[in-house]
Design an enzyme around this catalytic site. Structure first.
Site, PDB file in Angstrom:
ATOM      1  N   LYS A 135       0.893  -0.794  -0.041  1.00  0.00           N
ATOM      2  CA  LYS A 135      -0.272   0.430  -0.051  1.00  0.00           C
ATOM      3  C   LYS A 135       0.556   0.752   0.061  1.00  0.00           C
ATOM      4  O   LYS A 135       0.550   1.845  -0.785  1.00  0.00           O
ATOM      5  CB  LYS A 135      -1.081   0.195   0.939  1.00  0.00           C
ATOM      6  CG  LYS A 135      -1.569   0.970   1.646  1.00  0.00           C
ATOM      7  CD  LYS A 135      -2.525   1.540   2.080  1.00  0.00           C
ATOM      8  CE  LYS A 135      -1.889   2.671   3.607  1.00  0.00           C
ATOM      9  NZ  LYS A 135      -2.191   2.459   4.768  1.00  0.00           N
ATOM     10  N   ASP A 153      -7.036   1.658   0.761  1.00  0.00           N
ATOM     11  CA  ASP A 153      -7.182   1.820   1.862  1.00  0.00           C
ATOM     12  C   ASP A 153      -8.133   0.990   3.257  1.00  0.00           C
ATOM     13  O   ASP A 153      -9.261   0.695   1.788  1.00  0.00           O
ATOM     14  CB  ASP A 153      -6.277   3.146   3.565  1.00  0.00           C
ATOM     15  CG  ASP A 153      -7.306   4.686   2.929  1.00  0.00           C
ATOM     16  OD1 ASP A 153      -8.411   4.041   2.019  1.00  0.00           O
ATOM     17  OD2 ASP A 153      -7.313   4.910   3.547  1.00  0.00           O
TER      18      ASP A 153
END
Ligand code: SF4
Length: 230
Positions: A135, A153
């Site tokens: 991420k 997210d």
């Protein structure tokens, strides 16, 4: 189901999700004309460091410490000179300060010794840095280098599920789906469109459906019509 039928069904599902995605981005682009990151930074290295600090805390609390941190250490070399104790002292209010300081110094060491002090531009190289997962790497690649990847997210995962853009259960799966269906002209800002929409409108507990720019496309609202009154 025969293989050909299975393929046809998957293709039509993919096409429908692509069309839905285009409409969603068109509306979000109008609603969020300047989709900027809320983390403050002046270089890709500062962006990387700010994203590393943002794990399990808010952008606001990261911004409260990075002014001082980046003034003292705007580059990997100066971060090494500041040292782990120095970093920890400055970032102690963001949570997980010991681990984050250790990772920031570990990453700075690798950037200096293996990348000439520069942040690398590939996923494979970025995830070799301590504290940098997929991420974080995707945020850096997308926001810092303009690459066509979409970091996911918790906000983006929720928005993607509610709107029917992805059924995948994991951030990595949703990221893959979004990268597949996001039109090229929206890839650069897709992360921020979906993130800001999730953070301020499509909230986890009380989604602001009455003021939502994509409500006409939302299957979650169709299934929960009482949210219109919220
Ligand atoms: S209509 Fe409500 S649930 Fe659907 S995307 Fe908008 S805020 Fe989220």
């Amino acid at each position: 189901m025969a293989a050909a039928e299975d393929f046809a069904e998957k293709s039509s599902g993919l096409q429908a999700r692509k069309e839905l995605a285009r409409k969603v981005y068109e509306l979000l682009a109008k609603a969020i004309p300047e989709p900027k990151p809320e983390l403050e930074y002046h270089s890709v290295y500062e962006l990387l460091t700010a994203v590393m600090l943002s794990a399990q805390t808010t952008d606001k609390s990261v911004n409260a410490v990075t002014g001082e941190l980046f003034k003292k250490a705007p580059t990997p070399q100066t971060m090494l000179e500041l040292g782990e104790d120095g970093v920890r002292d400055i970032v102690r209010t963001v949570g997980l300060a010991n681990t984050k300081a250790k990772h920031i110094i570990g990453a700075a060491g690798i950037l200096v010794s293996e990348f000439n002090g520069k942040v690398p531009e590939t996923m494979e190289e970025l995830v070799r840095l301590p504290g940098v997962g997929e991420k974080t790497a995707k945020v850096v690649l997308n926001v810092g280098f303009g690459k066509g990847v979409i970091a996911v997210d918790t906000h983006i995962l929720r928005v993607a599920h509610r709107l029917g853009l992805s059924e995948a259960r994991t951030p990595a799966g949703v990221s893959k789906d979004l990268e597949e269906i996001t039109p090229a002209e929206y890839v650069r800002n897709a992360h921020h469109y979906l993130l800001l929409h999730g953070r301020y409108t499509c909230k986890a507990q009380k989604p602001q459906c009455r003021n939502c720019p994509v409500s006409a496309l939302c299957r979650y609202l169709s299934a929960n019509p009482w949210l219109r009154a919220g």
